[in-house]
Design a protein around this motif. Structure first.
Motif, short mmCIF file in Angstrom:
data_model
loop_
_atom_site.label_atom_id
_atom_site.label_comp_id
_atom_site.label_asym_id
_atom_site.label_seq_id
_atom_site.Cartn_x
_atom_site.Cartn_y
_atom_site.Cartn_z
N PRO A 192 -6.95 2.76 -0.61
CA PRO A 192 -6.92 1.32 -0.32
C PRO A 192 -7.82 0.49 -1.24
O PRO A 192 -7.54 -0.67 -1.51
CB PRO A 192 -7.43 1.23 1.12
CG PRO A 192 -7.21 2.57 1.70
CD PRO A 192 -7.28 3.54 0.57
N LEU A 193 -8.88 1.10 -1.76
CA LEU A 193 -9.75 0.39 -2.69
C LEU A 193 -9.03 0.10 -4.01
O LEU A 193 -9.25 -0.94 -4.63
CB LEU A 193 -11.03 1.17 -2.95
CG LEU A 193 -12.00 1.27 -1.78
CD1 LEU A 193 -13.19 2.16 -2.13
CD2 LEU A 193 -12.47 -0.12 -1.37
N LYS A 244 -6.71 -2.79 -3.33
CA LYS A 244 -7.49 -4.02 -3.26
C LYS A 244 -7.87 -4.49 -4.67
O LYS A 244 -7.77 -5.68 -4.99
CB LYS A 244 -8.75 -3.79 -2.43
CG LYS A 244 -9.61 -5.03 -2.29
CD LYS A 244 -10.85 -4.76 -1.47
CE LYS A 244 -11.66 -6.04 -1.38
NZ LYS A 244 -13.06 -5.82 -1.14
N ALA A 245 -8.29 -3.57 -5.52
CA ALA A 245 -8.66 -3.91 -6.89
C ALA A 245 -7.46 -4.45 -7.66
O ALA A 245 -7.59 -5.41 -8.44
CB ALA A 245 -9.24 -2.69 -7.60
N GLN A 246 -6.29 -3.86 -7.45
CA GLN A 246 -5.09 -4.35 -8.11
C GLN A 246 -4.76 -5.77 -7.67
O GLN A 246 -4.43 -6.63 -8.49
CB GLN A 246 -3.91 -3.43 -7.82
CG GLN A 246 -4.00 -2.09 -8.50
CD GLN A 246 -2.89 -1.14 -8.05
OE1 GLN A 246 -2.41 -1.20 -6.93
NE2 GLN A 246 -2.51 -0.25 -8.96
N GLU A 306 0.85 -1.18 0.00
CA GLU A 306 0.00 0.00 0.00
C GLU A 306 0.89 1.24 0.00
O GLU A 306 1.54 1.54 1.00
CB GLU A 306 -0.93 -0.02 1.20
CG GLU A 306 -1.93 -1.16 1.14
CD GLU A 306 -2.99 -1.08 2.20
OE1 GLU A 306 -3.27 0.03 2.68
OE2 GLU A 306 -3.52 -2.12 2.55
N ALA A 307 0.92 1.89 -1.13
CA ALA A 307 1.73 3.10 -1.27
C ALA A 307 1.07 4.26 -0.55
O ALA A 307 -0.16 4.31 -0.41
CB ALA A 307 1.92 3.42 -2.75
N ASP A 308 1.89 5.16 -0.08
CA ASP A 308 1.37 6.34 0.59
C ASP A 308 0.51 7.16 -0.38
O ASP A 308 0.90 7.41 -1.51
CB ASP A 308 2.51 7.22 1.11
CG ASP A 308 3.27 6.55 2.24
OD1 ASP A 308 2.67 5.70 2.94
OD2 ASP A 308 4.46 6.86 2.42
#
Length: 65
Positions: free
Chosen positions: A33-34, A37-39, A27-29
């Protein structure tokens, strides 16, 4: 559908690259977050599809099907 050994090797390499990308995907800054999650779900789905194709080809070439 994988039709020959060359396609098999390329598909296997692509599945490995996707797996490595999935493992390194953090999780990049500042990234929603969605989106992360999709990636992850997209990569997981693609890996599953490629692995199904690899198994099918392996079954056909070993005479198990």
């Amino acid at each position: 559908m994988i039709k020959n050994e060359r396609q098999y090797r390329l598909t296997k390499a692509q599945a490995n690259r996707f797996s490595q990308t999935l493992q390194s995907l953090g999780e990049a800054d500042g990234v929603n977050p969605l989106i992360v999650k999709a990636q992850r779900e997209s990569l997981s789905s693609q890996i599953a599809d490629l692995e199904d194709e690899l198994r099918e080809y392996e079954s056909l070439t070993t005479g198990r099907q």
